[in-house]
Scaffold this active site. Sequence first.
Site, PDB file in Angstrom:
ATOM      1  N   ASN A 141       0.863  -1.197   0.000  1.00 21.87           N
ATOM      2  CA  ASN A 141       0.000   0.000   0.000  1.00 21.87           C
ATOM      3  C   ASN A 141       0.893   1.238   0.000  1.00 21.87           C
ATOM      4  OD1 ASN A 141       0.667  -0.340   2.828  1.00 21.87           O
ATOM      5  ND2 ASN A 141      -0.846   1.209   3.236  1.00 21.87           N
ATOM      6  N   LYS A 164      13.818  -2.262  -1.755  1.00 20.01           N
ATOM      7  CA  LYS A 164      13.057  -3.335  -2.397  1.00 20.01           C
ATOM      8  C   LYS A 164      11.575  -2.976  -2.299  1.00 20.01           C
ATOM      9  CE  LYS A 164      11.504  -7.328  -0.792  1.00 20.01           C
ATOM     10  NZ  LYS A 164      10.183  -7.283  -1.442  1.00 20.01           N
ATOM     11  N   PRO A 165      10.927  -2.832  -3.463  1.00 20.61           N
ATOM     12  CA  PRO A 165       9.484  -2.616  -3.404  1.00 20.61           C
ATOM     13  C   PRO A 165       8.800  -3.934  -3.064  1.00 20.61           C
ATOM     14  CG  PRO A 165      10.155  -2.887  -5.674  1.00 20.61           C
ATOM     15  CD  PRO A 165      11.412  -2.947  -4.854  1.00 20.61           C
ATOM     16  N   SER A 215       3.687  -5.574   7.604  1.00 21.38           N
ATOM     17  CA  SER A 215       2.799  -6.184   8.598  1.00 21.38           C
ATOM     18  C   SER A 215       3.544  -6.522   9.894  1.00 21.38           C
ATOM     19  CB  SER A 215       2.201  -7.456   8.006  1.00 21.38           C
ATOM     20  OG  SER A 215       3.237  -8.383   7.772  1.00 21.38           O
ATOM     21  N   GLU A 236       7.764   0.145  10.859  1.00 22.40           N
ATOM     22  CA  GLU A 236       6.494   0.880  10.790  1.00 22.40           C
ATOM     23  C   GLU A 236       5.442  -0.157  10.424  1.00 22.40           C
ATOM     24  OE1 GLU A 236       6.718   4.019  11.586  1.00 22.40           O
ATOM     25  OE2 GLU A 236       8.862   4.398  11.275  1.00 22.40           O
ATOM     26  N   LEU A 237       4.584  -0.499  11.366  1.00 24.07           N
ATOM     27  CA  LEU A 237       3.729  -1.671  11.194  1.00 24.07           C
ATOM     28  C   LEU A 237       2.245  -1.308  11.124  1.00 24.07           C
ATOM     29  CD1 LEU A 237       5.800  -3.914  13.645  1.00 24.07           C
ATOM     30  CD2 LEU A 237       6.115  -3.592  11.188  1.00 24.07           C
ATOM     31  N   CYS A 270      -2.445   2.243   6.562  1.00 22.90           N
ATOM     32  CA  CYS A 270      -2.132   1.783   7.928  1.00 22.90           C
ATOM     33  C   CYS A 270      -2.916   2.575   8.967  1.00 22.90           C
ATOM     34  CB  CYS A 270      -0.631   1.876   8.177  1.00 22.90           C
ATOM     35  SG  CYS A 270       0.047   3.493   7.806  1.00 22.90           S
ATOM     36  N   GLU A 368      -6.272  -6.079  12.043  1.00 26.19           N
ATOM     37  CA  GLU A 368      -6.262  -5.110  10.944  1.00 26.19           C
ATOM     38  C   GLU A 368      -7.153  -5.652   9.820  1.00 26.19           C
ATOM     39  OE1 GLU A 368      -2.532  -4.426   8.747  1.00 26.19           O
ATOM     40  OE2 GLU A 368      -2.744  -2.354   9.417  1.00 26.19           O
TER      41      GLU A 368
HETATM   42  P1  NAD Z   1       4.263  -7.599   4.434  1.00 24.22           P
HETATM   43  O1  NAD Z   1       4.803  -7.624   5.811  1.00 24.22           O
HETATM   44  O2  NAD Z   1       3.570  -8.798   3.935  1.00 24.22           O
HETATM   45  O3  NAD Z   1       5.447  -7.331   3.376  1.00 24.22           O
HETATM   46  C1  NAD Z   1       6.179  -6.143   3.377  1.00 24.22           C
HETATM   47  C2  NAD Z   1       7.526  -6.356   2.710  1.00 24.22           C
HETATM   48  O4  NAD Z   1       8.320  -7.284   3.457  1.00 24.22           O
HETATM   49  C3  NAD Z   1       7.459  -6.901   1.285  1.00 24.22           C
HETATM   50  O5  NAD Z   1       8.359  -6.149   0.499  1.00 24.22           O
HETATM   51  C4  NAD Z   1       7.951  -8.331   1.449  1.00 24.22           C
HETATM   52  O6  NAD Z   1       8.594  -8.839   0.289  1.00 24.22           O
HETATM   53  C5  NAD Z   1       8.948  -8.205   2.571  1.00 24.22           C
HETATM   54  N1  NAD Z   1       9.200  -9.422   3.349  1.00 24.22           N
HETATM   55  C6  NAD Z   1       8.369 -10.462   3.576  1.00 24.22           C
HETATM   56  N2  NAD Z   1       8.962 -11.356   4.396  1.00 24.22           N
HETATM   57  C7  NAD Z   1      10.181 -10.855   4.696  1.00 24.22           C
HETATM   58  C8  NAD Z   1      11.267 -11.310   5.519  1.00 24.22           C
HETATM   59  N3  NAD Z   1      11.205 -12.436   6.212  1.00 24.22           N
HETATM   60  N4  NAD Z   1      12.359 -10.522   5.602  1.00 24.22           N
HETATM   61  C9  NAD Z   1      12.440  -9.369   4.936  1.00 24.22           C
HETATM   62  N5  NAD Z   1      11.459  -8.884   4.142  1.00 24.22           N
HETATM   63  C10 NAD Z   1      10.341  -9.622   4.037  1.00 24.22           C
HETATM   64  O7  NAD Z   1       3.353  -6.314   4.373  1.00 24.22           O
HETATM   65  P2  NAD Z   1       2.323  -5.879   3.236  1.00 24.22           P
HETATM   66  O8  NAD Z   1       1.160  -6.803   3.303  1.00 24.22           O
HETATM   67  O9  NAD Z   1       3.040  -5.673   1.964  1.00 24.22           O
HETATM   68  O10 NAD Z   1       1.878  -4.425   3.744  1.00 24.22           O
HETATM   69  C11 NAD Z   1       0.717  -4.142   4.449  1.00 24.22           C
HETATM   70  C12 NAD Z   1       1.046  -3.904   5.900  1.00 24.22           C
HETATM   71  O11 NAD Z   1       1.885  -2.769   6.035  1.00 24.22           O
HETATM   72  C13 NAD Z   1      -0.189  -3.596   6.738  1.00 24.22           C
HETATM   73  O12 NAD Z   1      -0.097  -4.290   7.954  1.00 24.22           O
HETATM   74  C14 NAD Z   1      -0.062  -2.098   6.992  1.00 24.22           C
HETATM   75  O13 NAD Z   1      -0.702  -1.643   8.145  1.00 24.22           O
HETATM   76  C15 NAD Z   1       1.410  -1.940   7.086  1.00 24.22           C
HETATM   77  N6  NAD Z   1       1.769  -0.544   6.857  1.00 24.22           N
HETATM   78  C16 NAD Z   1       2.293   0.216   7.875  1.00 24.22           C
HETATM   79  C17 NAD Z   1       2.578   1.558   7.677  1.00 24.22           C
HETATM   80  C18 NAD Z   1       3.158   2.429   8.765  1.00 24.22           C
HETATM   81  O14 NAD Z   1       3.709   3.478   8.453  1.00 24.22           O
HETATM   82  N7  NAD Z   1       3.039   2.065  10.026  1.00 24.22           N
HETATM   83  C19 NAD Z   1       2.335   2.125   6.442  1.00 24.22           C
HETATM   84  C20 NAD Z   1       1.795   1.333   5.439  1.00 24.22           C
HETATM   85  C21 NAD Z   1       1.531  -0.002   5.647  1.00 24.22           C
END
Ligand code: NAD
Length: 487
Positions: A141, A164-165, A215, A236-237, A270, A368
């Site tokens: 997002n 990394k996106p 997440s 930032e979760l 988030c 969430e």
């Molecule tokens: P996600 O945790 O599934 O993945 C995020 C990133 O982590 C991806 O690039 C993924 O490839 C990478 N990743 C996955 N496993 C990994 C590992 N073991 N080691 C290193 N990198 C790894 O999150 P998502 O589903 O892409 O994003 C949505 C989440 O992000 C929601 O929970 C949302 O609330 C949170 N979020 C938080 C903020 C904030 O500022 N607090 C902002 C936006 C989104």
Amino acid sequence: MTEAEQRSVAVRNPRTGAVDFHLPVASHAQVAEKAARLRKNQPAWAALPLQQRIGVMQRWLGEVAKRANDISAADAVDTGGCHTSYVQGFITMGNIGGWIEDAEAALEKAAYHGPSRAMPSVEVRTQFVPYPLVSVIGPWNAPMMLVLLDAIPALFAGCAVLIKPSEVTPRWVAPLFETVAQVPELAAVFEFVHGDGTTGKAMIEEADLVCFTGSVPTGRKIAVQCAERLIPCYLELGGKDPVIVTETADLERATTAVLRGAVHANGMVCFSVERIYVAEAIHDAFVKLLAEKAEKVRLNCDDPRAGHLHPFTFAPQAKIVAQQLAEAVDKGASVLTGGRVEEIGGGLYMRPTIVTGVDHTMALMRDETFGPILPVMPFASVEEAIALANDTEFGLTANVIAGSEEEALAIGERLNAGSVFMQDTFLTFAKNRTVGSNSFGVSGVGGGARTGPEAILRYVRRKALLTQHGEPADIQNDHHLGKPAGA
Ligand code: NAD
């Protein structure tokens, strides 16, 4: 590695449901190679006087300005046509431009040069030493904005940055890095890799500092890996952000602010409003007006630039939202508007979904959701509302809408969240360049704040340089070291 051996990820287009992009997954060896190159180039970047680094970033800003529309368009394909995607190129310009103005003053403010207060014969000065290599790992997002929020100040600070996106939303990277390529000094210290969690893990192995947005479960894994390596990480979760609407609140204001806060970007933010607590006395009138306004919200399925809600960016999220809704209904909740995932032209959409009869036994009020859901729960007293709002493991943001600003502030001061928005929702952007904040609970960890001018300090080690102008202490006569002040 041969091309045939390179693993790839199929990327789905959120509007059509078709796979129209294939992502090469960078291996650990490929990540290590890029990391080594960045490390080699970083000392020269860090050694540039700040004004010269700013000059380089100014040139990059010019290149981004030329391509802002292309960059925004790529981000919009990634998200499925989120409103804010269409301005991402310009938001990036604001990010770079903001640090051009703020970086020097922010570092100067945090620096000290003068006599030690404890030992006046000693002159103390601060030196900022950037972390050599920062790895930035992003979510799906707001995919570009959330990576650049960390990457850009780290570059200003003198770090090399590898990003990394998310593998769900990778398209924005190509046009952005075409602009980076036009500025060789920057291209030497700023690179990307594509990939999934395995690539992310490799990036952590190679980094000196990790910035992660995503997440809670992934954040936990990253925290453990960084702890093993004894390197810092900023996480930032997620969130489950509440709004409290008191009996005295203006219903027009409250319903307008709550609706936008809950469904903007299809609720996939988030800090989306995910729990709505409304005073019993106004509950029915609030729900009625909210439903009237919700019915007017349109999907953008025909034209991404018209309408308000885009499809789910990540298809599995639609399932999670549907499951949470079904569980709530099983436990007695009622769905007043929307309520189902609609497949239109291959995209998965949902209209604003108002749910009543909810309570905290339901996942819809605990976990969430990341969808356009508005669960509304009545409260009998402000004390109860505060207790309900604070009954969460998260603590990203919270919102209060009351009859007066004073009433809202008194409640806001008692909510456990990093930012509390009063008399409106979605005020996160107002923090940019102004003030930092720290999340509560599992919504985020890590030193310093991500917003506000002091955010640049996250990317440097503060080194103290101390010069003795007086005589060195004599081991035979060093009692003064332990002498209490004023003695
Ligand atoms: P996600 O945790 O599934 O993945 C995020 C990133 O982590 C991806 O690039 C993924 O490839 C990478 N990743 C996955 N496993 C990994 C590992 N073991 N080691 C290193 N990198 C790894 O999150 P998502 O589903 O892409 O994003 C949505 C989440 O992000 C929601 O929970 C949302 O609330 C949170 N979020 C938080 C903020 C904030 O500022 N607090 C902002 C936006 C989104």
